[in-house]
Design an enzyme around this catalytic site. Structure first.
Site, PDB file in Angstrom:
ATOM      1  N   GLY A 230       0.710  -1.213  -0.064  1.00 30.53           N
ATOM      2  CA  GLY A 230      -0.040   0.007  -0.082  1.00 30.53           C
ATOM      3  C   GLY A 230       0.492   1.368   0.231  1.00 30.53           C
ATOM      4  O   GLY A 230       0.843   1.970   0.442  1.00 30.53           O
ATOM      5  N   SER A 231       2.032   1.431  -0.592  1.00 32.30           N
ATOM      6  CA  SER A 231       2.642   2.742  -0.787  1.00 32.30           C
ATOM      7  C   SER A 231       2.644   3.279  -1.365  1.00 32.30           C
ATOM      8  O   SER A 231       2.536   4.759  -1.070  1.00 32.30           O
ATOM      9  CB  SER A 231       4.039   2.140  -0.511  1.00 32.30           C
ATOM     10  OG  SER A 231       4.431   1.560  -1.795  1.00 32.30           O
ATOM     11  N   ASN A 232       2.282   2.613  -2.273  1.00 32.36           N
ATOM     12  CA  ASN A 232       1.387   4.040  -3.839  1.00 32.36           C
ATOM     13  C   ASN A 232      -0.018   4.237  -3.254  1.00 32.36           C
ATOM     14  O   ASN A 232      -0.117   5.499  -3.184  1.00 32.36           O
ATOM     15  CB  ASN A 232       1.305   3.277  -4.787  1.00 32.36           C
ATOM     16  CG  ASN A 232       2.360   3.106  -5.550  1.00 32.36           C
ATOM     17  OD1 ASN A 232       3.009   4.453  -6.667  1.00 32.36           O
ATOM     18  ND2 ASN A 232       3.437   2.119  -5.976  1.00 32.36           N
TER      19      ASN A 232
ATOM     20  N   LYS B   8     -16.752 -14.551  -9.736  1.00 34.57           N
ATOM     21  CA  LYS B   8     -16.560 -13.091  -9.531  1.00 34.57           C
ATOM     22  C   LYS B   8     -17.185 -12.132  -9.279  1.00 34.57           C
ATOM     23  O   LYS B   8     -16.604 -10.929  -8.855  1.00 34.57           O
ATOM     24  CB  LYS B   8     -14.714 -12.800 -10.329  1.00 34.57           C
ATOM     25  CG  LYS B   8     -14.510 -11.680 -10.608  1.00 34.57           C
ATOM     26  CD  LYS B   8     -12.663 -11.722 -11.262  1.00 34.57           C
ATOM     27  CE  LYS B   8     -12.190 -11.088 -11.812  1.00 34.57           C
ATOM     28  NZ  LYS B   8     -11.857 -10.613 -12.313  1.00 34.57           N
TER      29      LYS B   8
ATOM     30  N   MET C 256      -3.875  -7.270  -7.019  1.00 34.79           N
ATOM     31  CA  MET C 256      -3.444  -8.014  -8.138  1.00 34.79           C
ATOM     32  C   MET C 256      -4.655  -8.727  -8.597  1.00 34.79           C
ATOM     33  O   MET C 256      -4.306  -9.913  -8.676  1.00 34.79           O
ATOM     34  CB  MET C 256      -2.363  -9.019  -7.413  1.00 34.79           C
ATOM     35  CG  MET C 256      -1.280  -8.130  -6.809  1.00 34.79           C
ATOM     36  SD  MET C 256      -0.459  -7.321  -8.280  1.00 34.79           S
ATOM     37  CE  MET C 256       1.232  -7.622  -8.985  1.00 34.79           C
TER      38      MET C 256
ATOM     39  N   ASN D 215      -4.595   1.859 -13.230  1.00 36.97           N
ATOM     40  CA  ASN D 215      -3.677   1.271 -12.932  1.00 36.97           C
ATOM     41  C   ASN D 215      -1.815   1.930 -13.193  1.00 36.97           C
ATOM     42  O   ASN D 215      -2.142   2.465 -14.313  1.00 36.97           O
ATOM     43  CB  ASN D 215      -3.540  -0.358 -13.743  1.00 36.97           C
ATOM     44  CG  ASN D 215      -2.681  -1.339 -12.868  1.00 36.97           C
ATOM     45  OD1 ASN D 215      -2.855  -1.471 -11.301  1.00 36.97           O
ATOM     46  ND2 ASN D 215      -1.729  -2.069 -14.015  1.00 36.97           N
TER      47      ASN D 215
ATOM     48  N   HIS E 268       1.804  -0.143 -13.320  1.00 37.43           N
ATOM     49  CA  HIS E 268       2.435  -1.295 -13.948  1.00 37.43           C
ATOM     50  C   HIS E 268       4.060  -1.091 -13.576  1.00 37.43           C
ATOM     51  O   HIS E 268       4.103   0.304 -13.895  1.00 37.43           O
ATOM     52  CB  HIS E 268       2.023  -2.022 -14.772  1.00 37.43           C
ATOM     53  CG  HIS E 268       2.280  -3.457 -14.851  1.00 37.43           C
ATOM     54  ND1 HIS E 268       1.558  -4.049 -14.138  1.00 37.43           N
ATOM     55  CD2 HIS E 268       3.573  -3.866 -16.155  1.00 37.43           C
ATOM     56  CE1 HIS E 268       2.942  -5.052 -14.219  1.00 37.43           C
ATOM     57  NE2 HIS E 268       3.570  -4.922 -15.389  1.00 37.43           N
TER      58      HIS E 268
HETATM   59  C1  GAR Z   1       3.777  -0.937  -7.136  1.00 37.15           C
HETATM   60  O1  GAR Z   1       4.923  -1.575  -7.704  1.00 37.15           O
HETATM   61  C2  GAR Z   1       2.606  -1.468  -8.636  1.00 37.15           C
HETATM   62  O2  GAR Z   1       2.678  -0.893  -9.912  1.00 37.15           O
HETATM   63  C3  GAR Z   1       3.701  -3.392  -8.331  1.00 37.15           C
HETATM   64  O3  GAR Z   1       2.595  -3.646  -7.156  1.00 37.15           O
HETATM   65  C4  GAR Z   1       3.685  -2.518  -6.057  1.00 37.15           C
HETATM   66  C5  GAR Z   1       2.332  -2.274  -5.244  1.00 37.15           C
HETATM   67  O4  GAR Z   1       2.933  -1.846  -4.488  1.00 37.15           O
HETATM   68  N1  GAR Z   1       1.137  -3.211  -9.569  1.00 37.15           N
HETATM   69  C6  GAR Z   1       1.376  -4.543 -10.007  1.00 37.15           C
HETATM   70  O5  GAR Z   1       1.970  -5.136  -9.998  1.00 37.15           O
HETATM   71  C7  GAR Z   1      -0.080  -4.951 -10.647  1.00 37.15           C
HETATM   72  N2  GAR Z   1       0.136  -5.593 -11.851  1.00 37.15           N
HETATM   73  P1  GAR Z   1       2.301  -0.908  -3.226  1.00 37.15           P
HETATM   74  O6  GAR Z   1       1.284  -1.791  -2.495  1.00 37.15           O
HETATM   75  O7  GAR Z   1       3.840  -0.219  -1.716  1.00 37.15           O
HETATM   76  O8  GAR Z   1       1.853   0.120  -3.396  1.00 37.15           O
END
Ligand code: GAR
Length: 185
Positions: free
Chosen positions: A12-14, A65, A90, A107, A109
């Site tokens: 969850g840092s983003n 789903k 994810m 999103n 990526h």
């Molecule tokens: C991020 O780097 C994001 O781009 C990636 O997961 C990480 C989550 O980091 N997403 C994917 O790979 C989606 N296919 P976070 O939980 O610290 O935000």
């Protein structure tokens, strides 16, 4: 002021970077809700600390789903949402969410799409020995990491080990995501 909802599955840092940018007026919006599909995700703790509501919902608790996503759509329908930001969520977005929100779901990526779609994109890129890494922000459609690209940022590989590379990437990603959200809003 606009309204955001963020989806996350893990660290969850983003999510936190976006939420703090809103709190600090770097984005003229409010994060109304965190949607999380994993009961033990650290993102939930981050939301709690920031005073943001979490909606934690596990696909395992639903027969399909569609039913899982219907529960999310039910929850979201009480909000007036301008943008849904997937941030380490994810799962592939399915029909229920897309039919209601396609066009306002984005999103991030951790690769220069269309290379290295799906899980473990950084590991995939490292296995190939790529010398230029990157991040892509894109609209979400029914394909896997295949929606129209909105923004990309590349950076050079400097021989870092993977943990350090992931840290560098996250830092660049947070800024790119915030800048891109601002442009869209
Ligand atoms: C991020 O780097 C994001 O781009 C990636 O997961 C990480 C989550 O980091 N997403 C994917 O790979 C989606 N296919 P976070 O939980 O610290 O935000």
């Amino acid at each position: 002021m606009k309204n955001l909802v963020v989806f996350a599955s893990g660290n969850g840092s983003n999510f936190e970077a976006i939420a703090k940018a809103c709190i600090n007026n770097k984005i003229d919006a409010k994060v109304l809700l965190l949607v999380c599909d994993k009961k033990d995700a650290y993102a939930i703790k981050r939301a709690e600390l920031l005073g943001i509501e979490s909606f934690v919902v596990s696909p395992r608790d639903f027969p399909s789903k569609d039913d899982y996503e219907k529960a999310i759509v039910d929850k979201l329908s009480s909000y007036n949402i301008d943008l849904i930001c997937l941030a380490g969520y994810m799962r592939i977005i399915g029909n229920e969410l897309l039919s209601r929100y396609e066009g306002i779901i984005i999103n991030t990526h951790p690769s220069l799409l269309p290379s290295f779609r799906g899980k473990d994109a950084i590991e995939q890129a490292m296995d190939f020995g790529v010398k230029v890494y990157g991040i892509t922000i894109h609209y979400v459609d029914s394909s896997l990491d295949g929606g129209k690209i909105i923004a990309q940022k590349s950076f050079e590989y400097r021989g870092d080990d993977i943990e350090y590379l992931k840290k560098r990437l996250l830092k660049i990603e947070h800024k790119l995501y915030i800048d891109t959200i601002n442009e869209i809003l």
